[in-house]
Design an enzyme around this catalytic site. Sequence first.
Site, mmCIF file in Angstrom:
data_model
loop_
_atom_site.group_PDB
_atom_site.id
_atom_site.type_symbol
_atom_site.label_atom_id
_atom_site.label_comp_id
_atom_site.label_asym_id
_atom_site.label_seq_id
_atom_site.Cartn_x
_atom_site.Cartn_y
_atom_site.Cartn_z
ATOM 1 N N GLU A 59 -2.693 -1.631 -3.129
ATOM 2 C CA GLU A 59 -3.833 -0.894 -2.582
ATOM 3 C C GLU A 59 -3.535 0.594 -2.610
ATOM 4 O O GLU A 59 -2.379 0.989 -2.428
ATOM 5 C CB GLU A 59 -4.038 -1.221 -1.109
ATOM 6 C CG GLU A 59 -4.247 -2.647 -0.741
ATOM 7 C CD GLU A 59 -4.174 -2.813 0.779
ATOM 8 O OE1 GLU A 59 -4.605 -3.874 1.231
ATOM 9 O OE2 GLU A 59 -3.687 -1.914 1.487
ATOM 10 N N HIS A 62 0.857 -1.187 0.000
ATOM 11 C CA HIS A 62 0.000 0.000 0.000
ATOM 12 C C HIS A 62 0.893 1.237 0.000
ATOM 13 O O HIS A 62 1.220 1.752 1.066
ATOM 14 C CB HIS A 62 -0.893 -0.042 1.254
ATOM 15 C CG HIS A 62 -2.015 0.934 1.239
ATOM 16 N ND1 HIS A 62 -3.238 0.660 1.808
ATOM 17 C CD2 HIS A 62 -2.116 2.189 0.751
ATOM 18 C CE1 HIS A 62 -4.036 1.699 1.657
ATOM 19 N NE2 HIS A 62 -3.372 2.649 1.023
ATOM 20 N N HIS A 94 -8.577 -6.418 6.756
ATOM 21 C CA HIS A 94 -8.411 -5.452 7.848
ATOM 22 C C HIS A 94 -8.693 -6.099 9.191
ATOM 23 O O HIS A 94 -9.795 -6.563 9.443
ATOM 24 C CB HIS A 94 -9.259 -4.182 7.686
ATOM 25 C CG HIS A 94 -8.444 -2.965 8.006
ATOM 26 N ND1 HIS A 94 -8.043 -2.664 9.277
ATOM 27 C CD2 HIS A 94 -7.888 -2.030 7.195
ATOM 28 C CE1 HIS A 94 -7.297 -1.572 9.230
ATOM 29 N NE2 HIS A 94 -7.174 -1.163 7.984
HETATM 30 N N1 PXP Z 1 -7.046 -4.039 3.141
HETATM 31 C C1 PXP Z 1 -6.840 -2.709 3.065
HETATM 32 C C2 PXP Z 1 -7.571 -1.941 2.026
HETATM 33 C C3 PXP Z 1 -5.923 -2.061 3.926
HETATM 34 O O1 PXP Z 1 -5.727 -0.750 3.829
HETATM 35 C C4 PXP Z 1 -5.229 -2.843 4.860
HETATM 36 C C5 PXP Z 1 -4.211 -2.178 5.755
HETATM 37 O O2 PXP Z 1 -3.164 -1.710 4.958
HETATM 38 C C6 PXP Z 1 -5.476 -4.215 4.910
HETATM 39 C C7 PXP Z 1 -6.398 -4.793 4.048
HETATM 40 C C8 PXP Z 1 -4.774 -5.120 5.872
HETATM 41 O O3 PXP Z 1 -5.157 -4.808 7.170
HETATM 42 P P1 PXP Z 1 -4.316 -5.385 8.405
HETATM 43 O O4 PXP Z 1 -2.971 -4.752 8.332
HETATM 44 O O5 PXP Z 1 -5.114 -4.973 9.602
HETATM 45 O O6 PXP Z 1 -4.257 -6.872 8.228
#
Ligand code: PXP
Length: 245
Positions: free
Chosen positions: A77, A50, A197
């Site tokens: 992302e 990301h 997430h």
């Molecule tokens: N999906 C998106 C769109 C995110 O922004 C994130 C965090 O960067 C994640 C998934 C992954 O989340 P986590 O780091 O809590 O596993």
Amino acid sequence: MQPYLIVMTRLSVNINKIATLRNSRGGSVPSVVDAAINCQKFGAEGITIHPRPDERHIRRQDVYDIKPHIYTELNIEGYPSDDFLKLVIDVKADQATLVPDKPGQLTSDHGWNTIENEDFLVDVINELKKHGIRSSIFVDPDVKMVEGAKRVGANRIELYTEPYAANYMKDPEKAIAPFIEAAKLAKNLGLGINAGHDLSLKNLKYFVDMIPYIDEVSIGHALISDALYMGLHNTIKEYLECIKP
Ligand code: PXP
């Protein structure tokens, strides 16, 4: 009731946290390229990054450095600014996950309003399609937003699972209910389904058991935190155990 084909859920490891650690000291340790190589070697079926505009974890250059080492799938992302789209197209990512984040946001904390942003999302997705890049739209588990994701032409949705994770311990059935509803609709509309997430070893298995047609989970924070104690190899093995039918 329509029968569902069992889908093998793929684990995409988000390696932002490796970049955060590296950036805390400057220099190149730990290496994000090595992290991408090793996650795949240990069984991850995708790598997620990301790159944020302030480059506080994954930097623009990291994207170019990591891409040649990906033999699973690269999921990038981000908010679909012109810069972001240029980057994703330049490296020809396998998938772009579009998030509605403001530039300085700590982490993604809500999904798109796919109705209010319809025209914008249609343009972005058409651009990605032209370059053969799969699009996934980050959404809350809200049927209206899922319908909107279909209308704008997305290939997949990514369900924002923080509310599930936050409520799982209190009442798992209640926590998952809106996700089942949103996922069923997405499936019926022909959309692929990703999720991410705050998924962790505590809550992942139940999520995938209850929605056995999730295409991909992308997991960063909990997985990298677990790896501090269990090692990356064992940790990835445990996450894979949770998602295999
Ligand atoms: N999906 C998106 C769109 C995110 O922004 C994130 C965090 O960067 C994640 C998934 C992954 O989340 P986590 O780091 O809590 O596993």
